[in-house]
Design a protein around this motif. Structure first.
Motif: not given
Length: 244
Positions: A178-191
């Motif tokens: 879940t912590v890694l999922q939190l760190k992955s959320t910034p990728l949605v800014a690319t779309i």
């Protein structure tokens, strides 16, 4: 701790923070979007991970091979690539079909956030599916056999014994995922999804500041991570372990 406190004091004293009140509302909105993205994709991904992990333990072999292949492909490719394939690939095909453009789904399919939610959910399901596979396989068979000896049905054994024990065993790893999922959320800014990372990037472009917005972003993610760790530690201590 003393060094960290000294760094915080130096940052507060020597750096420029006069822009913060002006953008506080946008930052709060971005944090809300990030938390909503994290919560929705983690919950949906976990509900997908349970059958993915279970079928790899119990079979039948066609479903087992399908689940194993899904986990292998998703875990073996970058999340950013999956996100772009969904948004720029699949998303660009939908406008070519008139029946899709005229359906009730079109107002959602033309937005970016459904593709971000889908990509993050699939990624979480693949990683957590492997975790749940190990958790299901690690539950002692004697507990399941004892439950069946008491006359419990398969569904009751799964609901009252197997699943709770597997979830309890998987909680520490689920915390990390879940912590890694939190760190992955910034990728949605690319779309073009406006999360807290996108807000901070916009602030950097407008104010021409580099360190202050990035330090604030790091602090936000540190606080969110700390909250996740505390919450999972609480559940690890509070959730009882059922036994047969």
């Amino acid at each position: 701790m003393a060094i960290a406190a000294g760094l915080v004091l130096c940052a507060a004293w020597f750096l420029r923070w006069d822009w913060l009140p002006q953008y506080a509302g946008a930052i709060a909105w971005g944090v809300g979007v990030t938390l909503l993205m994290l919560a929705s994709t983690s919950i949906l991904g976990f509900f997908l991970a349970v059958p993915i992990g279970l079928v790899q333990v119990t079979g039948p072999w066609p479903l087992k091979a399908l689940a194993n292949g899904f986990c292998t492909i998703i875990r073996g490719t970058p999340l950013l690539l999956q996100l772009w394939l969904l948004y720029y690939g699949l998303g660009s095909l939908f406008p070519q079909f008139p029946w899709i453009r005229q359906s009730f789904l079109w107002p959602y399919l033309r937005e970016a956030w459904p593709y971000g939610v889908t990509a993050l959910t699939i990624s979480f399901a693949a990683y957590e599916g492997e975790v749940m596979r190990g958790a299901f396989a690690g539950v002692p068979k004697g507990e399941l056999e004892a439950a069946r000896a008491y006359g419990m049905s398969r569904w009751k054994v799964f609901r009252r014994i197997w699943l709770p024990r597997a979830v309890h065993r998987a909680l520490p790893t689920l915390n990390g995922e879940t912590v890694l999922q939190l760190k992955s959320t910034p990728l949605v800014a690319t779309i073009t999804v406006i999360d807290v990372y996108a807000v901070i990037s916009k602030i950097r472009q407008v104010t021409y500041l580099t360190y202050e917005p990035l330090l604030l972003l790091a602090l936000i993610y540190l606080c969110l991570t700390a909250l996740l760790v505390v919450a999972f530690r609480y559940f690890e201590n509070k959730i009882p372990t059922r036994s047969a």
